[in-house]
Write a protein that holds these residues in place. Structure first.
Motif, short mmCIF file in Angstrom:
data_model
loop_
_atom_site.label_atom_id
_atom_site.label_comp_id
_atom_site.label_asym_id
_atom_site.label_seq_id
_atom_site.Cartn_x
_atom_site.Cartn_y
_atom_site.Cartn_z
N PRO A 117 8.81 55.88 -40.54
CA PRO A 117 9.51 56.41 -41.71
C PRO A 117 10.75 55.59 -42.05
CG PRO A 117 9.94 57.77 -39.79
CD PRO A 117 8.88 56.79 -39.39
N GLY A 156 15.45 55.70 -41.37
CA GLY A 156 14.52 56.81 -41.53
C GLY A 156 15.04 58.15 -41.05
N GLN A 174 14.65 61.22 -43.30
CA GLN A 174 13.31 61.81 -43.43
C GLN A 174 13.24 63.14 -42.70
OE1 GLN A 174 10.49 60.57 -45.18
NE2 GLN A 174 9.82 62.66 -44.75
#
Length: 375
Positions: A57, A73, A76
């Motif tokens: 991610p 990430g 996320q």
């Protein structure tokens, strides 16, 4: 000693200090536990991506004016959390609605109570009063943890039965049998270490491991410690339903197992309970086998002399225990993406035909060498 807060003097005594300290410790522990699932979910994505040479991610980020960053990430996880909280909750029409609603609580509350018995460091000294760095200071700390872990089985069982779904019911039956089966070798793995250290008190066990060679993993003529560690690590994977022992959630056989019908916040509650249980067992493994809050190659007394403060030394010990626990949390992820899932009969055979006899033999051997040492 009195304290004037503007509405009359308040007598400061040991009870008041411990009461206020306990409230603060509860708030800190609950706040910390709530951060474990987001960090672990991020690690469960970035870790395999690293192993499999992909990115993982990396799209959700922050954009404020000229500031644009993706923070590797991390955002996320925040997006997933918001989604789970505000997602519409769907309850199956034929479900036993009351038990369906309360089942996740039977998983979360015992997991939270397990953390209460973990000594994160040696005692602090505040105003002449000793404040332990655990919410409850028990002489039988690990027995309390195992008892709370056993209560967590009820949440899994209720979730599968109350869902009125055959896949969920099969998953809950698997999970119940698995967790009950592996609680026995989990306890047997720690009994020899109790015999070696001569105490049930987790804080005293940490104090006894002042040097690396005194760590639990090296105790018992280099036989008892390593064997107990092997049994404990295998059992803690099975006890938390983690791969390669995640038979209760086998996607290829049971869709999603006992939580197939759960969504939104209640689905997240099961993950919260699982990750907290993983954290507690990681701390327990560090305490029994790797010195707990003791810093390697720097005994606690030497650390107090070096820093000139017992409180600073105790807080550094908290960091040492958390780092050791973090390694085992990573180890969970590492094993998940390395080993394939066991068959259910293999899991049961391992527990009853290998783990149980080996654990009993280890207890008898530890008792024998401790008895011989007294002559």
């Amino acid at each position: 000693m009195g304290l004037d807060l503007g509405f009359g003097p308040i007598e400061v005594n040991d009870f008041l200090v411990q009461f206020v300290a306990t409230l603060i410790k509860i708030a800190v522990v609950i706040g910390g536990c709530l951060q474990i699932p987001p960090l672990m979910i991020w690690l469960e994505r970035r870790g395999p991506a690293l192993m499999q040479r992909r990115r993982g991610p990396n799209r959700v980020g922050i954009e404020i004016g000229f500031i644009r960053t993706r923070l590797w990430g991390l955002m996320q996880v925040a997006a997933d959390t918001v989604k789970l909280i505000f997602k519409e909750e769907v309850v199956p029409a034929k479900a036993y609605k009351f038990w369906f609603q309360v089942a996740p609580m039977f998983g979360v509350f015992p997991a939270m109570l397990m953390v209460a018995a973990i000594p994160f460091g040696n005692d602090l000294v505040i105003g002449g009063y000793r404040v332990p760095l655990s919410i409850i200071n028990l002489d039988v700390g690990f027995l309390f943890i195992l008892a709370m872990s056993g209560i967590g089985v009820y949440g899994v069982t209720l979730a599968g039965w109350a869902s009125a779904n055959k896949f969920s019911l099969l998953g809950s039956l698997r999970a119940s049998a698995q967790m009950i089966s592996y609680e026995i070798p989990l306890g047997l793995a720690l009994v020899p270490m109790v015999l070696v250290f001569g105490t049930f008190d987790l804080n005293e066990i940490c104090m006894a491991q002042d040097t690396v060679l005194n760590w639990g993993v090296f105790r018992g003529y280099f036989i008892v410690g390593p064997l107990s560690l092997m049994l404990f690590i295998i059992s803690m994977f099975a006890e938390t339903n983690r791969a390669p022992f995640d038979l209760a959630e086998g996607e290829s056989e049971l869709v999603a197992g006992f939580h197939t019908e759960y969504n939104s916040a209640k689905f997240a509650a099961f993950f919260l309970a699982e990750y907290i249980a993983m954290f507690v067992l990681s701390c327990l493994c560090s305490i029994f086998f790797f010195g707990g809050w003791q810093i390697p190659f720097l005994p606690y007394d030497a650390l107090v002399e070096l820093t000139g403060s017992q409180n600073i030394a105790s807080l550094l010990g908290v960091g040492a225990l958390l780092l050791k626990a973090a390694f085992f949390m990573w180890f969970y992820v590492w094993v998940r993406w390395t080993l394939p899932r066991f068959r259910y009969d293999q899991l049961m055979n391992l527990g009853w035909k290998f783990m149980l006899p080996t654990g009993l033999a280890n207890v008898f051997f530890a008792a024998f060498i401790m008895a011989m040492a007294t002559f």
